[in-house]
Every structure is written in structure tokens, then in C-alpha cells.
Design a protein around this motif. Structure first.
Motif, PDB file in Angstrom:
ATOM      1  N   LEU A 172       0.873  -1.258   0.133  1.00  9.09           N
ATOM      2  CA  LEU A 172      -0.101   0.080   0.067  1.00  9.09           C
ATOM      3  C   LEU A 172       0.975   1.099  -0.145  1.00  9.09           C
ATOM      4  CD1 LEU A 172      -3.078  -0.932   2.410  1.00  9.09           C
ATOM      5  CD2 LEU A 172      -3.188  -0.180  -0.087  1.00  9.09           C
ATOM      6  N   ILE A 173       1.902   1.234   0.879  1.00 11.55           N
ATOM      7  CA  ILE A 173       3.025   2.204   0.714  1.00 11.55           C
ATOM      8  C   ILE A 173       3.372   2.832  -0.583  1.00 11.55           C
ATOM      9  CG2 ILE A 173       5.114   3.387   1.746  1.00 11.55           C
ATOM     10  CD1 ILE A 173       4.531   1.650   4.178  1.00 11.55           C
ATOM     11  N   ALA A 174       3.937   1.600  -1.236  1.00 11.63           N
ATOM     12  CA  ALA A 174       4.551   1.720  -2.472  1.00 11.63           C
ATOM     13  C   ALA A 174       3.601   2.342  -3.198  1.00 11.63           C
ATOM     14  CB  ALA A 174       4.951   0.271  -2.942  1.00 11.63           C
ATOM     15  N   ALA A 175       2.373   2.097  -3.285  1.00 13.17           N
ATOM     16  CA  ALA A 175       1.317   2.395  -4.285  1.00 13.17           C
ATOM     17  C   ALA A 175       0.935   3.769  -3.905  1.00 13.17           C
ATOM     18  CB  ALA A 175       0.090   1.473  -4.139  1.00 13.17           C
ATOM     19  N   LEU A 176       1.012   4.240  -2.770  1.00 19.28           N
ATOM     20  CA  LEU A 176       0.754   5.608  -2.603  1.00 19.28           C
ATOM     21  C   LEU A 176       1.690   6.774  -2.447  1.00 19.28           C
ATOM     22  CD1 LEU A 176      -1.888   4.855   0.427  1.00 19.28           C
ATOM     23  CD2 LEU A 176      -2.388   5.466  -1.985  1.00 19.28           C
ATOM     24  N   LEU A 177       2.902   6.271  -2.689  1.00 20.86           N
ATOM     25  CA  LEU A 177       4.162   7.171  -2.316  1.00 20.86           C
ATOM     26  C   LEU A 177       3.919   8.375  -3.371  1.00 20.86           C
ATOM     27  CD1 LEU A 177       7.144   4.964  -2.069  1.00 20.86           C
ATOM     28  CD2 LEU A 177       6.364   6.721  -0.519  1.00 20.86           C
ATOM     29  N   HIS A 178       3.379   8.130  -4.743  1.00 23.96           N
ATOM     30  CA  HIS A 178       3.314   9.276  -5.690  1.00 23.96           C
ATOM     31  C   HIS A 178       2.054  10.040  -5.513  1.00 23.96           C
ATOM     32  CE1 HIS A 178       1.777   5.688  -7.703  1.00 23.96           C
ATOM     33  NE2 HIS A 178       1.147   6.344  -8.481  1.00 23.96           N
TER      34      HIS A 178
END
Ligand SMILES: Nc1ncnc2c1ncn2[C@@H]1O[C@H](COP(=O)(O)OP(=O)(O)OP(=O)(O)O)[C@@H](O)[C@H]1O
Ligand SMILES: [Mg+2]
Length: 331
Positions: free
Chosen positions: A167-173
Motif C-alpha cells: 500500500l505504501i509503495a502504491a501511495l508514494l506518488h
């Protein structure tokens, strides 16, 4: 403003039909037989900016296919879609920076690397400015309580921890549209709840647009107000989730385990008998009648164990669309 719009989306796959027998396999080399599978058929809906919509349906209904179309991972056979004004399968770079797809059944992080390395990779792919990247990463790892785990190879993490990293990876941008395909699949109840709570907080805070598929009613109830129901590739219902929740809770399932010398017979008096597998039985009972029925059963039979459950989401969905078909309400 409409964030996501699908009009007449259709995706058919041609799948090779294996014929039985050796001879058939040999001739099959020269004369292949294909069957077409309509994964998604004439799907239309529109989702407003800032909405969080549940996308529900049994296995093979077409949920993942629809999300793949909306992310531009696959091309439709026919139909149109727009996400934030972009046609997803044109795969424009500007579009990619504004949405994210998270698939609970698939890993997007590098298995052998610590999550923080994958995050760095995302920073480069999405060209996130350093300062912003650090701020987002720290905020997200804090919120999801995985700060101490970002340096550990992803393969060493538990499923729940890994999902939070995904989820973090998906939301970084900072995507404005988030497509979530079973983000809590296989998670234990505690991790499931943590993911739900995070998503609820994050969505309320950022007002992003979300489509969520899940087989767990709890997820959906916690997060969405509107549900789109799909089955056999077609949309069967689109409306308030409360209607579905109400149907779901209208009945309960009573699970009974009978004592050693007891026969689970004559249970029809108590409700709709779903299954009898001595020494066990399952009965569906009107919610209001549960205490009464339980008391009657316990008075009459020797019962070793008893439980009360919600009806499976799949059953309720089946009921909802069989009725909406009967009412010819689908348009
Ligand atoms: N690449 C493919 N090739 C052939 N058939 C496919 C392909 N992908 C999906 N299908 C078929 O399309 C239908 C819809 O699949 P899809 O994965 O969208 O279902 P789903 O609603 O996500 O189901 P689940 O709840 O099990 O994840 C299924 O019958 C599936 O077998
Ligand atoms: Mg799926």
C-alpha cells in the motif's frame, strides 16, 4: 466531477479448448479449438471524484478484469473508459502518475529487497521529488506502523506487513485514483482491520477516488457506501451498500453440532435447513428469531457446540441480482 467512467466495456478472451484423448491432442495440433470467454460484457458505470465504491461479485465475475482495463494493463475488446480524463490503455505517462492498482494476490515489491529499496525505485520511476518522497514515506510508514520493518527483505515479512508495504509503495506518488483488488485477502482479522482503518483514514483525508473489490463484507461495510455488483461479466446492481447490508443481516446462519447420541432430524421447523451432515447441521433463521430458535433447539436436543454466523456475501449477491433481474430493474 466524474473520475472514472466505463461505457460498454467488453473483454473477451479466446481460450484453447483441450480435447480429450491422445489422438485428439495430436489432431489438436492441426485443428485447434477455441472457446471465447466473455470476462466482462457491456459494463458501464461512472464514479465521482472522492467516491469509494465496492465492486462485488462471486469468483470469476469479472472484477479483476474490469480493474485491469481501468488501469490500462489490458485492452478492451470493445467499449470505452476514461480515468481522470485519460484512456487507460493508451498508457500515457501522465496517467500512470495519477493512479495506482494494488492486487492482494500479486506482489509488486521486490521479494529479496527490503521495502525501502522498492520505495526508492518507485521514487525514480515516478520521479517524485526527494523532499516529497521522504515526507510521504515517513508519513505512510508511520500510519501503517511498519517503520521498523522497511529495512528487512520483503520475503521475511508476514503477509499483513507485506500488504501494508504494498500500500505504501502504491501511495508514494500520491495517486488520485486507487484501484484495490482484494487488498485484505488472506489476512488475519487484526491485519485486515488495520488495513481497513488506514484506507478509511487516508481516503477521508485525501479525498481520493477508490474502487475496492473484496470477498469480505466487513471491508466493504467499513469503507464504502455504494456497491456495484457484477456477475458473469455483467453489472447486475449499482446502488447503496446499505441495501445489501440490510439483506445480509436479515438472516443468520445457526451452526449446530449435535451430541453423540442425537440425530439432527426435524429441523425444518426452525428455519431453512441448509445442510445436514451428522453430527452437524446448518440452519438459516430470521435474525429476530435467533434467540428463540436457539432456546428451542437447546431445550429439545443435546447440543455439543453452537455458533451463529452471517450469511455469505455470495449468497446475498445472488439474491440481489436474481431479484433485480426479476424486477427488470437493470438498465
Ligand atoms: N487471461 C485470461 N484468459 C482467459 N480467461 C480469462 C483471463 N482472465 C480472466 N479470464 C476469465 O474471465 C472471467 C473473469 O475473471 P476475473 O479474474 O475478472 O474474475 P474476478 O471477478 O476477479 O474473480 P475472483 O473473485 O475469483 O478474483 C473468468 O471466467 C476468468 O476465467
Ligand atoms: Mg479477481
Amino acid at each position: 466531477m466524474i473520475a472514472i467512467e466505463a461505457r460498454g466495456l467488453t473483454k473477451t478472451y479466446r481460450v484453447y479448448q483441450k480435447r480429450e484423448g491422445v489422438w485428439a491432442s495430436i489432431t489438436g495440433l492441426f485443428h485447434r479449438e477455441f472457446k471465447t470467454v466473455e470476462a466482462v460484457r457491456d459494463v458501464s458505470f461512472s464514479i465521482e471524484e472522492g467516491e469509494m465504491v465496492a465492486f462485488l461479485g462471486p469468483n470469476g465475475a469479472g472484477k479483476t478484469t474490469t480493474l485491469k482495463l481501468l488501469s490500462g494493463l489490458i485492452y478492451p475488446t470493445s467499449g470505452e473508459a476514461q480515468v481522470l480524463g485519460y484512456v487507460p490503455w493508451k498508457r500515457e505517462h501522465a496517467f500512470r502518475r495519477r493512479f495506482s492498482l494494488v492486487m492482494g494476490q500479486k506482489n509488486q515489491l521486490w521479494w529479496d529487497l527490503p521495502a525501502q529499496e522498492s520505495f526508492q525505485l518507485h521514487r525514480e520511476i515516478y520521479r517524485i521529488p526527494d523532499e516529497q518522497f521522504r515526507k510521504r514515506r515517513d508519513e505512510l510508514t508511520e500510519l501503517l506502523e511498519v517503520k521498523d520493518l522497511v529495512g528487512q527483505p520483503v520475503r521475511e515479512l508476514s503477509l499483513g506487513e507485506r500488504m501494508r508495504m504494498e500500500l505504501i509503495a502504491a501511495l508514494l506518488h500520491s495517486p488520485e485514483v486507487l484501484l484495490l483488488d482484494e487488498p485484505t485477502i488472506g489476512l488475519d482479522v487484526v491485519s485486515q482491520r488495520r488495513v481497513q482503518e488506514f484506507l478509511r483514514y487516508y481516503q477521508a483525508e485525501r479525498k481520493i477516488t477508490v474502487i475496492l473489490t473484496s470477498h469480505y463484507m466487513k471491508d466493504v461495510e467499513a469503507l464504502c457506501r455504494r456497491a456495484i455488483i457484477i456477475n458473469d461479466g455483467e453489472i447486475k446492481h449499482d446502488g447503496p451498500l446499505s441495501e445489501i447490508v440490510e439483506r445480509l443481516s436479515r438472516h443468520k446462519i445457526i451452526l449446530l453440532q449435535f451430541g453423540m447420541n442425537e440425530q439432527p432430524e426435524n429441523l425444518e421447523r426452525f428455519g431453512n435447513v441448509i445442510e445436514v451432515m451428522p453430527p452437524r447441521a446448518k440452519i438459516e433463521v430470521d435474525r429476530q428469531l435467533v434467540p428463540e430458535v436457539l432456546a428451542a433447539i437447546l431445550a429439545e436436543y443435546q447440543i455439543a457446540d453452537v455458533g451463529v454466523q452471517d450469511r455469505p456475501l455470495e449468497d446475498v449477491i445472488a439474491e440481489v441480482f436474481s431479484q433485480s433481474n426479476a424486477n427488470t430493474r437493470d438498465d
